[in-house]
Design a protein around this motif. Structure first.
Motif, PDB file in Angstrom:
ATOM      1  N   SER A 131      52.931  57.422  27.951  1.00  0.00           N
ATOM      2  CA  SER A 131      53.755  56.823  26.894  1.00  0.00           C
ATOM      3  C   SER A 131      53.996  55.325  27.118  1.00  0.00           C
ATOM      4  CB  SER A 131      55.096  57.559  26.807  1.00  0.00           C
ATOM      5  OG  SER A 131      55.767  57.544  28.057  1.00  0.00           O
ATOM      6  N   ARG A 132      53.037  54.679  27.822  1.00  0.00           N
ATOM      7  CA  ARG A 132      53.224  53.263  28.147  1.00  0.00           C
ATOM      8  C   ARG A 132      53.451  52.428  26.881  1.00  0.00           C
ATOM      9  NH1 ARG A 132      48.997  48.968  30.721  1.00  0.00           N
ATOM     10  NH2 ARG A 132      47.741  49.713  28.982  1.00  0.00           N
ATOM     11  N   ARG A 133      54.528  51.693  26.851  1.00  0.00           N
ATOM     12  CA  ARG A 133      54.916  50.843  25.730  1.00  0.00           C
ATOM     13  C   ARG A 133      54.888  51.591  24.396  1.00  0.00           C
ATOM     14  NH1 ARG A 133      53.252  44.677  26.279  1.00  0.00           N
ATOM     15  NH2 ARG A 133      52.957  44.522  28.524  1.00  0.00           N
ATOM     16  N   ALA A 134      55.129  52.875  24.455  1.00  0.00           N
ATOM     17  CA  ALA A 134      55.057  53.682  23.231  1.00  0.00           C
ATOM     18  C   ALA A 134      56.059  54.841  23.291  1.00  0.00           C
ATOM     19  CB  ALA A 134      53.638  54.228  23.062  1.00  0.00           C
ATOM     20  N   THR A 135      57.090  54.681  24.103  1.00  0.00           N
ATOM     21  CA  THR A 135      58.023  55.797  24.305  1.00  0.00           C
ATOM     22  C   THR A 135      58.626  56.290  23.000  1.00  0.00           C
ATOM     23  OG1 THR A 135      58.620  54.746  26.388  1.00  0.00           O
ATOM     24  CG2 THR A 135      59.969  56.586  25.682  1.00  0.00           C
ATOM     25  N   LYS A 136      59.080  55.334  22.206  1.00  0.00           N
ATOM     26  CA  LYS A 136      59.766  55.721  20.972  1.00  0.00           C
ATOM     27  C   LYS A 136      58.844  56.563  20.083  1.00  0.00           C
ATOM     28  CE  LYS A 136      62.521  53.572  17.318  1.00  0.00           C
ATOM     29  NZ  LYS A 136      61.655  53.516  16.117  1.00  0.00           N
ATOM     30  N   ALA A 137      57.622  56.089  19.894  1.00  0.00           N
ATOM     31  CA  ALA A 137      56.665  56.802  19.034  1.00  0.00           C
ATOM     32  C   ALA A 137      56.305  58.163  19.632  1.00  0.00           C
ATOM     33  CB  ALA A 137      55.416  55.960  18.823  1.00  0.00           C
ATOM     34  N   VAL A 138      56.097  58.217  20.945  1.00  0.00           N
ATOM     35  CA  VAL A 138      55.756  59.495  21.573  1.00  0.00           C
ATOM     36  C   VAL A 138      56.888  60.500  21.326  1.00  0.00           C
ATOM     37  CG1 VAL A 138      55.553  60.653  23.831  1.00  0.00           C
ATOM     38  CG2 VAL A 138      54.134  58.664  23.324  1.00  0.00           C
ATOM     39  N   LEU A 139      58.130  60.056  21.508  1.00  0.00           N
ATOM     40  CA  LEU A 139      59.263  60.969  21.321  1.00  0.00           C
ATOM     41  C   LEU A 139      59.378  61.423  19.866  1.00  0.00           C
ATOM     42  CD1 LEU A 139      61.946  59.355  23.673  1.00  0.00           C
ATOM     43  CD2 LEU A 139      60.380  61.248  24.158  1.00  0.00           C
ATOM     44  N   GLU A 140      59.105  60.516  18.949  1.00  0.00           N
ATOM     45  CA  GLU A 140      59.138  60.907  17.531  1.00  0.00           C
ATOM     46  C   GLU A 140      58.110  62.002  17.237  1.00  0.00           C
ATOM     47  OE1 GLU A 140      58.643  57.284  15.321  1.00  0.00           O
ATOM     48  OE2 GLU A 140      60.715  56.665  15.737  1.00  0.00           O
ATOM     49  N   HIS A 141      56.916  61.837  17.799  1.00  0.00           N
ATOM     50  CA  HIS A 141      55.881  62.848  17.570  1.00  0.00           C
ATOM     51  C   HIS A 141      56.254  64.184  18.208  1.00  0.00           C
ATOM     52  CE1 HIS A 141      53.415  59.493  16.164  1.00  0.00           C
ATOM     53  NE2 HIS A 141      52.754  60.423  15.521  1.00  0.00           N
ATOM     54  N   LEU A 142      56.827  64.123  19.406  1.00  0.00           N
ATOM     55  CA  LEU A 142      57.219  65.375  20.062  1.00  0.00           C
ATOM     56  C   LEU A 142      58.295  66.091  19.245  1.00  0.00           C
ATOM     57  CD1 LEU A 142      57.286  64.286  23.820  1.00  0.00           C
ATOM     58  CD2 LEU A 142      55.566  65.704  22.653  1.00  0.00           C
TER      59      LEU A 142
ATOM     60  N   ARG B 228      68.281  54.714  27.194  1.00  0.00           N
ATOM     61  CA  ARG B 228      68.592  55.414  25.954  1.00  0.00           C
ATOM     62  C   ARG B 228      67.434  56.335  25.532  1.00  0.00           C
ATOM     63  NH1 ARG B 228      71.133  53.029  20.492  1.00  0.00           N
ATOM     64  NH2 ARG B 228      72.845  52.766  21.937  1.00  0.00           N
ATOM     65  N   GLU B 229      66.209  55.833  25.709  1.00  0.00           N
ATOM     66  CA  GLU B 229      65.038  56.674  25.399  1.00  0.00           C
ATOM     67  C   GLU B 229      64.949  57.848  26.369  1.00  0.00           C
ATOM     68  OE1 GLU B 229      62.129  53.307  23.341  1.00  0.00           O
ATOM     69  OE2 GLU B 229      62.239  53.426  25.518  1.00  0.00           O
ATOM     70  N   LEU B 230      65.347  57.605  27.595  1.00  0.00           N
ATOM     71  CA  LEU B 230      65.370  58.701  28.567  1.00  0.00           C
ATOM     72  C   LEU B 230      66.313  59.812  28.086  1.00  0.00           C
ATOM     73  CD1 LEU B 230      64.623  59.908  31.352  1.00  0.00           C
ATOM     74  CD2 LEU B 230      66.548  58.639  32.308  1.00  0.00           C
ATOM     75  N   GLU B 231      67.474  59.404  27.597  1.00  0.00           N
ATOM     76  CA  GLU B 231      68.434  60.390  27.088  1.00  0.00           C
ATOM     77  C   GLU B 231      67.831  61.213  25.950  1.00  0.00           C
ATOM     78  OE1 GLU B 231      72.419  59.134  25.757  1.00  0.00           O
ATOM     79  OE2 GLU B 231      72.400  57.931  27.609  1.00  0.00           O
ATOM     80  N   ARG B 232      67.170  60.507  25.064  1.00  0.00           N
ATOM     81  CA  ARG B 232      66.529  61.168  23.923  1.00  0.00           C
ATOM     82  C   ARG B 232      65.454  62.154  24.417  1.00  0.00           C
ATOM     83  NH1 ARG B 232      65.700  63.195  19.247  1.00  0.00           N
ATOM     84  NH2 ARG B 232      64.031  62.473  17.889  1.00  0.00           N
ATOM     85  N   ALA B 233      64.672  61.721  25.395  1.00  0.00           N
ATOM     86  CA  ALA B 233      63.622  62.579  25.962  1.00  0.00           C
ATOM     87  C   ALA B 233      64.240  63.832  26.581  1.00  0.00           C
ATOM     88  CB  ALA B 233      62.819  61.804  27.003  1.00  0.00           C
TER      89      ALA B 233
END
Ligand code: MN
Length: 254
Positions: free
Chosen positions: A123-134, A153-158
């Motif tokens: 998810s390098r430089r793409a965390t937000k998009a990866v999480l949206e897809h998941l 914050r993205e970690l929390e979402r993950a």
């Protein structure tokens, strides 16, 4: 010892590395970067050993290899693990973003169709998009975010999305990596190396060097190395048995 994200088939002498992993009793999840590599790479594991091979299509080669999605579809029924998959938002790959998304979406959908898979995700430089897809493809299985490098914050979402994390010596050397590891749920963490890509002192990490991550986690978490090892073992057992249950697969598992 657990290396849940490495690329056995990309070491200069894969067979020798696999043999040494067997001797040392390392649990290995070996990635493939293209579906056509999976069958050959799977031969590096032997009956009764602790080496497993994941079926993947790496986001950095998605633009060259997307035609192999049909091969992926043929093989997914017999593959218990999927990886390396995901998205890469770094400038050199950003112009292939559309095809990366197409490949990642296709794979998540294929995993969902077969009842879910354990997936090792880039998810390098793409965390937000990866999480949206998941989030959109609930039912694709258990995502393990490898070498996570998003924000807290993205970690929390993950975490909310049920993600697991594999962390290695290269990630845990940076202050940022340490901060992230500190906030990860300890019952959803495994170790990795990402060898031979990831290096230490200019040399490719070997799978058994995932052990360095145990020492680093022990410092970060403020518990003994033995306690870290015992959590990692429990985590691995839990991960594999939950997946075997969900997909009712005969458990040729770790
Ligand atoms: Mn990798």
């Amino acid at each position: 010892m657990i290396d849940f994200h490495c690329h056995l088939d990309l070491y200069p002498d894969p067979k020798r590395v696999a043999d040494e992993c067997r001797e040392r009793g390392v649990y290995i999840l070996s990635m493939t970067t293209t579906p056509t590599a999976w069958q050959i790479s799977s031969r590096l594991s032997q009956e009764g050993d602790r080496i497993r091979t994941a079926l993947g299509l790496h986001p950095q080669v998605a633009h060259e290899r997307h035609a192999e999605l049909s091969v992926f579809d043929e093989l997914i029924g017999g593959a218990h693990y999927v990886g390396e998959i995901g998205l890469d938002g770094a400038p050199e790959f950003k112009n292939h973003w559309a095809v990366q998304v197409k490949v990642f979406t296709h794979i998540l959908e294929a995993c969902r169709r077969v009842g879910g898979r354990i997936m090792s995700i880039h998810s390098r430089r793409a965390t937000k998009a990866v999480l949206e897809h998941l989030a959109k493809h609930d039912g694709a299985g258990t995502p393990i975010l490898h070498w996570f490098s998003g924000s807290l914050r993205e970690l929390e979402r993950a975490i909310d999305l049920g993600c697991w994390f594999s962390v290695g010596p290269a990630m845990l050397r940076s202050e940022r990596g340490q901060e992230l590891a500190e906030h990860m749920p300890r019952d959803r963490v495994l170790t990795e190396t990402d060898g031979p890509f990831a290096q230490a002192d200019g040399k490719s990490l070997m799978p058994w060097e995932a052990q360095h991550a145990v020492g680093l986690l022990s410092t970060i978490w403020g518990v003994s190395a033995d306690a870290v090892e015992s959590s990692l073992r429990d985590n691995l057992r839990k991960l594999v048995s939950s997946q075997a249950r969900e997909t009712a697969q005969p458990s040729r598992v770790l």
